[in-house]
Design an enzyme around this catalytic site. Structure first.
Site, PDB file in Angstrom:
ATOM      1  N   GLY A 162       3.067   2.081  10.800  1.00 50.91           N
ATOM      2  CA  GLY A 162       3.513   2.873  10.844  1.00 50.91           C
ATOM      3  C   GLY A 162       5.098   3.483  12.237  1.00 50.91           C
ATOM      4  CG  ASN A 165      -1.859   1.541   1.353  1.00 48.71           C
ATOM      5  OD1 ASN A 165      -1.825   1.934   0.204  1.00 48.71           O
ATOM      6  ND2 ASN A 165      -1.993   1.209   2.914  1.00 48.71           N
ATOM      7  CG  HIS A 217      -5.284   2.076   5.144  1.00 53.64           C
ATOM      8  ND1 HIS A 217      -5.669   3.101   6.707  1.00 53.64           N
ATOM      9  CD2 HIS A 217      -4.142   0.939   5.133  1.00 53.64           C
ATOM     10  CE1 HIS A 217      -3.691   2.542   6.330  1.00 53.64           C
ATOM     11  NE2 HIS A 217      -3.699   1.314   5.574  1.00 53.64           N
ATOM     12  CE  LYS A 266       0.093   3.215   4.563  1.00 52.45           C
ATOM     13  NZ  LYS A 266       0.241   3.463   6.510  1.00 52.45           N
ATOM     14  CD  GLU A 316      -3.712  -2.651   7.171  1.00 55.44           C
ATOM     15  OE1 GLU A 316      -2.044  -2.865   6.800  1.00 55.44           O
ATOM     16  OE2 GLU A 316      -3.960  -1.498   7.345  1.00 55.44           O
ATOM     17  CB  SER A 338       5.950  -2.329  11.945  1.00 54.82           C
ATOM     18  OG  SER A 338       5.695  -1.054  12.922  1.00 54.82           O
ATOM     19  CD  GLU A 388      -2.512   5.405   7.124  1.00 54.40           C
ATOM     20  OE1 GLU A 388      -2.547   5.698   6.354  1.00 54.40           O
ATOM     21  OE2 GLU A 388      -1.989   4.873   7.113  1.00 54.40           O
TER      22      GLU A 388
HETATM   23  C1  PEP Z   1      -0.939  -0.191   5.975  1.00 51.99           C
HETATM   24  O1  PEP Z   1      -0.414   1.278   6.416  1.00 51.99           O
HETATM   25  O2  PEP Z   1      -1.982  -0.507   5.499  1.00 51.99           O
HETATM   26  C2  PEP Z   1       0.545  -0.806   7.130  1.00 51.99           C
HETATM   27  C3  PEP Z   1       0.643  -1.781   7.340  1.00 51.99           C
HETATM   28  O3  PEP Z   1       1.344   0.713   6.624  1.00 51.99           O
HETATM   29  P1  PEP Z   1       3.038   0.013   7.858  1.00 51.99           P
HETATM   30  O4  PEP Z   1       3.222  -1.726   7.355  1.00 51.99           O
HETATM   31  O5  PEP Z   1       3.877   0.833   7.283  1.00 51.99           O
HETATM   32  O6  PEP Z   1       2.848  -0.737   9.067  1.00 51.99           O
END
Ligand code: PEP
Length: 259
Positions: free
Chosen positions: A178, A18, A101, A20, A172, A217, A103
């Site tokens: 992140g 992803n 997601h 973003k 998630e 992460s 976000e």
């Molecule tokens: C995400 O936002 O879908 C995600 C998993 O981000 P990250 O791998 O950077 O934690």
């Protein structure tokens, strides 16, 4: 009662990136490098969910590699300034999309009902859909993670006929996105087992074939351990999907030893 031991079916792993709000034309070389790197691991399904502005160019730059969107509107068309429809994604050559997601749930105040509607619209358009769920830090701290995420899943899952065949779920934890923080292997296993039970309850036997991705992460250094957890059928990767040197090793970790 027999303790749940994990899905009896071993599902083909699915690793999706992803990007973003990252990436312009100059990053198409990275898309190509990821597609070429992943091509050597054909027993893993791999995809990149890109900014809408890059999708069509990425499809041309990496033919045969799965490119997706990061969101879409639940309506087929109409007065929704700035939004993208499922048919627009298909028209650009996308084969999948993320919906729900965290976000978007947080920044755009998207509800479970809206996410369900988006997933159903995506499925009707022929897209694969990744439905995201996950708990906040405070919910986990209060010991409510499994109950909260299971309820979120129940009300976000598409209910259309045959939906399970086009669906993946991404667990998630918001506090892991992140941040470099990852739940314990035990906590990931507990959550994925609970989500599998909800999928079976929603779709019957077809729920066993829905891939449950872990996201938050994921890096090359922790991917193999996470992929070994029962009912972890892949990963949704943010930061580490931006560069082939970081993303391809995650695909390698998802590749079965004999694959
Ligand atoms: C995400 O936002 O879908 C995600 C998993 O981000 P990250 O791998 O950077 O934690």
């Amino acid at each position: 009662m027999v303790k749940y031991q994990g899905n009896m079916m071993s599902l083909r792993k699915f690793v999706a990136g992803n990007w973003k709000m990252n990436g312009t034309g100059e990053n198409l070389a990275e898309v190509r490098a990821i597609a070429e790197g992943a091509a050597g691991y054909s027993s893993v399904d791999c995809a990149l969910c890109l900014p809408a502005t890059l999708i069509e160019r990425a499809v041309r730059a990496a033919p045969g590699f799965a490119i997706g969107g990061q969101d879409m509107h639940q309506a087929a068309s109409g007065a929704h300034t700035g939004s993208i429809s499922a048919s627009m994604l298909v028209d650009c050559g996308a084969t999948l999309t993320i919906v729900g997601h965290s976000e978007r749930r947080e920044e755009q105040h998207e509800s479970d009902a809206q996410i369900r509607a988006k997933a159903e619209t995506a499925i009707a358009a022929g897209l694969q859909v990744i439905v995201c769920v996950g708990e906040s830090d405070s919910v986990r701290g209060a010991g409510q993670a499994v109950a909260t995420v299971a309820a979120q899943l129940d009300s976000s899952l598409p209910q259309s006929e045959g939906a399970a065949a086009q669906l993946a779920v991404a667990y998630e934890p918001i506090w892991a996105i992140g941040t470099g923080k990852v739940p314990s292997i035990g906590d990931i296993g507990e959550m994925h087992a609970a989500l599998r039970q909800r999928l079976i309850r929603a779709y019957g036997e077809a729920g066993r074939s829905v891939r449950i991705l872990y996201g938050g992460s994921v890096k090359a250094a922790n991917a193999a351990e996470i992929f070994a957890v029962p009912d972890v059928d892949g990963a949704l990767v943010g930061g580490a999907s931006l560069k082939a040197v970081e993303f391809v090793p995650i695909v390698v970790a998802a590749n079965p030893a004999d694959g």
